[in-house]
Design an enzyme around this catalytic site. Structure first.
Site, PDB file in Angstrom:
ATOM      1  N   GLY A  46       0.835  -1.192   0.000  1.00 60.56           N
ATOM      2  CA  GLY A  46       0.000   0.000   0.000  1.00 60.56           C
ATOM      3  C   GLY A  46       0.868   1.240   0.000  1.00 60.56           C
ATOM      4  O   GLY A  46       2.035   1.190   0.401  1.00 60.56           O
ATOM      5  N   GLN A  51       2.890  10.060   1.486  1.00 63.32           N
ATOM      6  CA  GLN A  51       4.217   9.444   1.384  1.00 63.32           C
ATOM      7  C   GLN A  51       4.965   9.894   0.144  1.00 63.32           C
ATOM      8  O   GLN A  51       6.182   9.716   0.046  1.00 63.32           O
ATOM      9  CB  GLN A  51       4.102   7.915   1.401  1.00 63.32           C
ATOM     10  CG  GLN A  51       3.590   7.376   2.743  1.00 63.32           C
ATOM     11  CD  GLN A  51       3.473   5.872   2.722  1.00 63.32           C
ATOM     12  OE1 GLN A  51       2.485   5.340   2.255  1.00 63.32           O
ATOM     13  NE2 GLN A  51       4.480   5.172   3.216  1.00 63.32           N
ATOM     14  N   CYS A  89       6.191  -0.243   6.959  1.00 68.59           N
ATOM     15  CA  CYS A  89       5.790   0.966   6.234  1.00 68.59           C
ATOM     16  C   CYS A  89       6.947   1.409   5.360  1.00 68.59           C
ATOM     17  O   CYS A  89       8.096   1.413   5.816  1.00 68.59           O
ATOM     18  CB  CYS A  89       5.439   2.072   7.236  1.00 68.59           C
ATOM     19  SG  CYS A  89       4.927   3.613   6.458  1.00 68.59           S
ATOM     20  N   LEU A  90       6.665   1.762   4.125  1.00 68.05           N
ATOM     21  CA  LEU A  90       7.732   2.193   3.209  1.00 68.05           C
ATOM     22  C   LEU A  90       8.402   3.484   3.688  1.00 68.05           C
ATOM     23  O   LEU A  90       9.503   3.803   3.239  1.00 68.05           O
ATOM     24  CB  LEU A  90       7.174   2.381   1.799  1.00 68.05           C
ATOM     25  CG  LEU A  90       6.712   1.083   1.111  1.00 68.05           C
ATOM     26  CD1 LEU A  90       6.010   1.398  -0.205  1.00 68.05           C
ATOM     27  CD2 LEU A  90       7.876   0.133   0.892  1.00 68.05           C
ATOM     28  N   HIS A 131      -3.992   0.836   7.743  1.00 71.89           N
ATOM     29  CA  HIS A 131      -2.676   1.474   7.735  1.00 71.89           C
ATOM     30  C   HIS A 131      -2.665   2.692   6.805  1.00 71.89           C
ATOM     31  O   HIS A 131      -2.199   3.773   7.178  1.00 71.89           O
ATOM     32  CB  HIS A 131      -1.620   0.443   7.306  1.00 71.89           C
ATOM     33  CG  HIS A 131      -0.222   0.959   7.213  1.00 71.89           C
ATOM     34  ND1 HIS A 131       0.797   0.544   8.045  1.00 71.89           N
ATOM     35  CD2 HIS A 131       0.344   1.863   6.359  1.00 71.89           C
ATOM     36  CE1 HIS A 131       1.917   1.182   7.719  1.00 71.89           C
ATOM     37  NE2 HIS A 131       1.684   1.975   6.685  1.00 71.89           N
ATOM     38  N   GLU A 132      -3.195   2.510   5.589  1.00 71.05           N
ATOM     39  CA  GLU A 132      -3.154   3.599   4.601  1.00 71.05           C
ATOM     40  C   GLU A 132      -4.111   4.726   4.982  1.00 71.05           C
ATOM     41  O   GLU A 132      -3.790   5.915   4.801  1.00 71.05           O
ATOM     42  CB  GLU A 132      -3.466   3.067   3.201  1.00 71.05           C
ATOM     43  CG  GLU A 132      -2.524   1.974   2.695  1.00 71.05           C
ATOM     44  CD  GLU A 132      -1.052   2.310   2.847  1.00 71.05           C
ATOM     45  OE1 GLU A 132      -0.689   3.503   2.772  1.00 71.05           O
ATOM     46  OE2 GLU A 132      -0.259   1.376   3.063  1.00 71.05           O
ATOM     47  N   HIS A 135      -2.470   6.958   7.401  1.00 68.18           N
ATOM     48  CA  HIS A 135      -1.532   7.906   6.781  1.00 68.18           C
ATOM     49  C   HIS A 135      -2.241   9.217   6.419  1.00 68.18           C
ATOM     50  O   HIS A 135      -1.650  10.299   6.501  1.00 68.18           O
ATOM     51  CB  HIS A 135      -0.939   7.321   5.490  1.00 68.18           C
ATOM     52  CG  HIS A 135       0.320   6.536   5.692  1.00 68.18           C
ATOM     53  ND1 HIS A 135       1.470   7.078   6.245  1.00 68.18           N
ATOM     54  CD2 HIS A 135       0.633   5.248   5.404  1.00 68.18           C
ATOM     55  CE1 HIS A 135       2.422   6.150   6.280  1.00 68.18           C
ATOM     56  NE2 HIS A 135       1.941   5.032   5.774  1.00 68.18           N
TER      57      HIS A 135
HETATM   58 NI    NI Z   1       2.867   3.212   5.533  1.00 67.72          NI
END
Ligand code: NI
Length: 182
Positions: A46, A51, A89-90, A131-132, A135
Site C-alpha cells: 500500500g 508518502q 511501512c515504506l 494502515h493507509e 496515513h
Molecule cells: Ni505506511
C-alpha cells in the site's frame, strides 16, 4: 511509468492530515498512477499520497492480487474482532513490528473518476486499508503499537541508517523563501 521518491519518517508531510479530494481531474489520475507505480516498484502492499509529499486523501493497494486505489475513504468495522501480525511501512524502511488491527473492514470512498466505491477486506487487506487510511490522518503504525513494542520500535528507528541521514532538500520554489534560499 513515473516513480516519485518516498518520504521517510521525520518529514512533516507524514504528520499532516491530508485534505479531501474535490477535483477528479487528469492531475488526480496521474497521482493515482504514480502512487501505483511507486508502490509496485518498492515493492509495497500500500502507499498513501502523503508518502509522496502530496496532502490529499488518496491511497493505493496491492493485496492478494487485488490492485486498486481509494479516494476520500471512510472506514467501518463490522465486528470487534482483532488481528495481530507484523506490519511495516515504506516510510520506515526495513522495520516491522507486531501491530494489532481490526480483522475486518469496510471502506467507502471514490475512485479516480469520482464514482462511489466500497472495499471490503479481512486479514491483510483489512490491515492495509487501516494502515493507509491512518496515513491520511498523519498517523503512523508506530503510533498503534503497544507500549513495550513501541519502545523497541523507537530504539530500532534511532539505529536505522535512514533516520540518521540529513533530510533531503526538497526544492519547493525557485524563489527565495523569506529572504533566503533553502
Ligand atoms: Ni505506511
Amino acid at each position: 511509468m513515473a516513480l516519485r521518491p518516498i518520504r521517510l519518517l521525520g518529514d512533516p508531510v507524514l504528520r499532516t492530515p491530508a485534505l479531501p479530494v474535490t477535483t477528479f481531474d487528469k492531475e488526480l489520475r496521474t497521482l493515482v498512477k504514480d502512487l501505483t507505480d511507486t508502490m509496485l516498484e518498492a515493492p509495497g502492499v500500500g502507499l498513501a499520497a502523503p508518502q509522496l509529499g502530496v496532502g490529499l486523501r488518496v491511497f493505493t493497494y496491492d493485496v492478494d492480487e487485488q490492485l486498486g486505489h481509494l479516494i476520500n475513504p471512510v472506514l467501518h468495522f463490522p465486528s470487534d474482532e482483532e488481528q495481530d501480525g507484523d506490519e511495516g511501512c515504506l516510510s520506515l524502511p526495513g522495520l516491522t513490528f507486531d501491530c494489532r488491527r481490526k480483522q475486518h473492514v469496510v471502506a467507502h470512498g471514490q475512485n479516480e473518476y469520482g464514482d462511489p466505491v466500497t472495499i471490503e477486506g479481512s486479514a491483510l487487506m483489512a490491515r492495509c486499508v487501516q494502515h493507509e487510511a491512518d496515513h491520511l490522518d498523519g498517523v503512523l503504525f508506530i503510533d498503534r503499537l503497544d507500549p513495550e513494542t513501541k519502545k523497541a520500535a523507537l530504539a530500532a528507528i534511532r539505529e536505522a541508517a535512514w533516520a540518521n541521514e540529513p533530510a533531503p532538500v526538497v526544492k519547493a520554489s525557485p524563489h527565495p523563501l523569506f529572504g533566503r534560499t533553502r
